[in-house]
Write a protein that holds these residues in place. Structure first.
Motif, mmCIF file in Angstrom:
data_model
loop_
_atom_site.group_PDB
_atom_site.id
_atom_site.type_symbol
_atom_site.label_atom_id
_atom_site.label_comp_id
_atom_site.label_asym_id
_atom_site.label_seq_id
_atom_site.Cartn_x
_atom_site.Cartn_y
_atom_site.Cartn_z
ATOM 1 N N SER A 37 0.840 -1.191 0.000
ATOM 2 C CA SER A 37 0.000 0.000 0.000
ATOM 3 C C SER A 37 0.877 1.243 0.000
ATOM 4 C CB SER A 37 -0.933 -0.002 1.218
ATOM 5 O OG SER A 37 -0.180 -0.030 2.408
ATOM 6 N N TYR A 51 -2.025 11.016 2.383
ATOM 7 C CA TYR A 51 -2.825 9.931 2.964
ATOM 8 C C TYR A 51 -2.610 9.865 4.477
ATOM 9 C CZ TYR A 51 -4.738 5.237 3.691
ATOM 10 O OH TYR A 51 -5.476 4.165 4.140
ATOM 11 N N HIS A 103 -5.547 10.507 7.562
ATOM 12 C CA HIS A 103 -5.864 9.735 8.766
ATOM 13 C C HIS A 103 -5.639 10.555 10.034
ATOM 14 C CE1 HIS A 103 -7.066 5.722 7.502
ATOM 15 N NE2 HIS A 103 -6.288 5.897 6.456
ATOM 16 N N SER A 127 -12.649 13.921 3.095
ATOM 17 C CA SER A 127 -12.563 13.568 1.675
ATOM 18 C C SER A 127 -11.669 14.525 0.897
ATOM 19 C CB SER A 127 -13.962 13.541 1.051
ATOM 20 O OG SER A 127 -14.615 14.791 1.204
ATOM 21 N N TYR A 140 -8.324 12.898 1.117
ATOM 22 C CA TYR A 140 -8.243 11.649 0.360
ATOM 23 C C TYR A 140 -8.242 11.918 -1.145
ATOM 24 C CZ TYR A 140 -8.989 6.845 -1.072
ATOM 25 O OH TYR A 140 -8.834 5.612 -1.661
ATOM 26 N N PRO A 197 -5.369 2.450 -0.306
ATOM 27 C CA PRO A 197 -6.554 1.820 0.287
ATOM 28 C C PRO A 197 -7.798 2.682 0.087
ATOM 29 C CG PRO A 197 -4.695 1.751 1.805
ATOM 30 C CD PRO A 197 -4.302 2.661 0.681
ATOM 31 N N PRO A 198 -8.970 2.072 0.017
ATOM 32 C CA PRO A 198 -10.211 2.846 -0.140
ATOM 33 C C PRO A 198 -10.409 3.833 1.006
ATOM 34 C CG PRO A 198 -10.598 0.513 -0.551
ATOM 35 C CD PRO A 198 -9.219 0.619 0.021
ATOM 36 N N GLY A 251 -11.846 5.635 4.099
ATOM 37 C CA GLY A 251 -12.551 5.119 5.260
ATOM 38 C C GLY A 251 -11.924 3.889 5.876
ATOM 39 N N GLU A 252 -11.050 3.212 5.135
ATOM 40 C CA GLU A 252 -10.396 2.033 5.708
ATOM 41 C C GLU A 252 -9.311 2.459 6.690
ATOM 42 O OE1 GLU A 252 -8.911 -0.932 3.133
ATOM 43 O OE2 GLU A 252 -10.890 -1.499 2.361
ATOM 44 N N PRO A 253 -9.029 1.634 7.698
ATOM 45 C CA PRO A 253 -7.982 1.981 8.663
ATOM 46 C C PRO A 253 -6.627 2.114 7.983
ATOM 47 C CG PRO A 253 -9.327 0.141 9.452
ATOM 48 C CD PRO A 253 -9.694 0.358 8.018
ATOM 49 N N PRO A 288 -3.135 1.223 7.039
ATOM 50 C CA PRO A 288 -2.419 -0.062 7.081
ATOM 51 C C PRO A 288 -1.338 -0.028 8.147
ATOM 52 C CG PRO A 288 -2.680 0.692 4.824
ATOM 53 C CD PRO A 288 -3.106 1.827 5.705
ATOM 54 N N GLU A 289 -1.281 -1.056 8.954
ATOM 55 C CA GLU A 289 -0.297 -1.090 10.033
ATOM 56 C C GLU A 289 1.079 -1.355 9.469
ATOM 57 O OE1 GLU A 289 0.613 -3.460 14.233
ATOM 58 O OE2 GLU A 289 -1.234 -3.825 13.115
#
Length: 380
Positions: free
Chosen positions: A71, A118, A122, A135, A138, A168-169, A171-173, A175-176
């Motif tokens: 990602s 990105y 978040h 948005s 994003y 990632p789309p 709203g998705e968390p 990525p760790e």
């Protein structure tokens, strides 16, 4: 019972909060991210100096490989992409390589901006002062991804076994990131380093002594100085621990760039293993600094919802590993130079920030109870 004066204060506080929310709503558009074109491109080829085509291609392949099949880069990986972009655009490449070099640099720039925006997206979603769904962040991150894709299409044939990163789309968390599982883990260490030392080239100039000198001078300039009294006349006169001064000092600001400089040096084969541990030290200590800075932000930003413990523990983990790495090369540090890092700062040395309302003062327990809809009776 609350006095009339206290009730008036509560009214003023509520009015102020309402005005603040309205102001944030009106002004938030002014802080929305905007798309930024690549400010710096590859330097023009110059036959006055040797062309560094192979060095450019080697480093480009390493960093593009790191973001392949993954990602959008964030955290430590994002820093590496950004560093690589600024390093590569300064390489003197041949006219034949220049067009591809430009496209590679552009791909890295727009990739780094996608990751940066990105990450901001978040961070905004976690902000207590957010007024939108994020948005606007994003959308800009996706714009960077689209432009990066245009440049990827121009260079993908050079990297047939690699793929472009994905976004990632919405709203998705986030990525760790598991940085300790990426790259190569040296014997005796628990965390991997993303890029190891350049393989020795007997036909090129030996830079082993330059490598050692850079390392020794860094320890002389910054490790020893961390133990000196904090007598800077511009500080707040609050004595901080040597560990805190070290982690927030000038030396660690340069640790990441020092790491990137060292891994590109051509060292002797019999020094190669030791060089990798030195590289590991600078990478690990730079990560310790980054997490410590995040811990400070967690503690001092009044809008933070964290007490900083998570970032503190991450910083300490990298710091401990950096100390362990020193044991594999401390024999190159002169006896008169201290190679022992200061003790890691205690949790809480950075005090937690509090929220005040200027002349109205802090919200008292009575006011907090009143604002929350509870009893208006005083608890005292």
């Amino acid at each position: 019972m609350m006095t009339e004066g206290m009730k008036r204060s509560v009214y003023l506080i509520l009015t102020g909060i309402a005005a603040l929310v309205l102001c944030v709503s009106i002004c938030s558009a002014g802080f929305a991210p905007t798309f930024e074109l690549m400010p710096l491109s590859m330097k023009a080829p110059s036959d006055a100096n040797p062309y560094k085509d192979e060095a450019f291609k080697s480093e480009a392949e390493k960093i593009i490989g790191k973001i392949s099949n993954s990602s959008v880069p964030t955290g430590a990986k994002l820093s590496e992409v950004t560093d690589a972009y600024y390093r590569l655009i300064m390489e003197n490449v041949s006219p034949d390589l220049y067009p591809n070099a430009h496209n590679i640099a552009a791909y890295l720039y727009y990739t780094s901006k996608a990751g940066e925006t990105y990450t901001d997206y978040h961070a905004y979603l976690k902000s207590v002062s957010k007024t939108t769904d994020g948005s606007e962040y994003y959308t800009v991150a996706d714009q960077y991804r689209q432009v990066a894709a245009e440049f990827w299409n121009k260079i993908k044939d050079l990297y047939p076994n690699m793929t472009m990163f994905t976004l990632p789309p919405a709203g998705e968390p986030m990525p760790e990131e598991k940085a300790e599982q990426q790259g190569d883990t040296l014997e005796g260490l628990d965390i991997a380093i993303p890029m190891t030392q350049k393989a020795p080239d007997p036909s090129a100039d030996d830079q082993t002594e330059k490598f050692k000198t850079t390392t020794i001078r860094w320890f002389e300039d910054y490790v020893d100085r961390a133990r000196l009294p904090d007598d800077d006349p511009t500080n707040d006169k609050t004595e901080k621990s040597p560990g805190h001064r070290f982690l927030t000092g000038e030396g660690l600001e340069w640790a990441d760039s020092t790491y990137m400089d060292l891994i590109g040096m051509n060292v002797a084969e019999d020094f190669y293993t030791k060089a990798n541990y030195i590289d590991a030290f600078f990478y690990l200590i730079s990560q310790a600094r980054d997490f410590y800075e995040s811990y400070i932000n967690d503690r001092t930003y009044v809008s933070s919802v964290s007490n900083g413990e998570e970032n503190y523990e991450k910083s300490k983990k990298y710091y401990d590993q950096a100390e362990k790495a020193i044991g594999y090369f401390d024999d190159i540090i002169p006896n008169y130079t201290n190679s022992t890092l200061p003790d890691f700062p205690k949790f809480g040395e950075v005090e937690k920030g509090t929220f005040g309302l200027g002349e109205l003062g802090y919200i008292t327990p009575d006011m907090a109870d009143y604002l929350s809809g509870g009893s208006s009776e005083s608890s005292t």
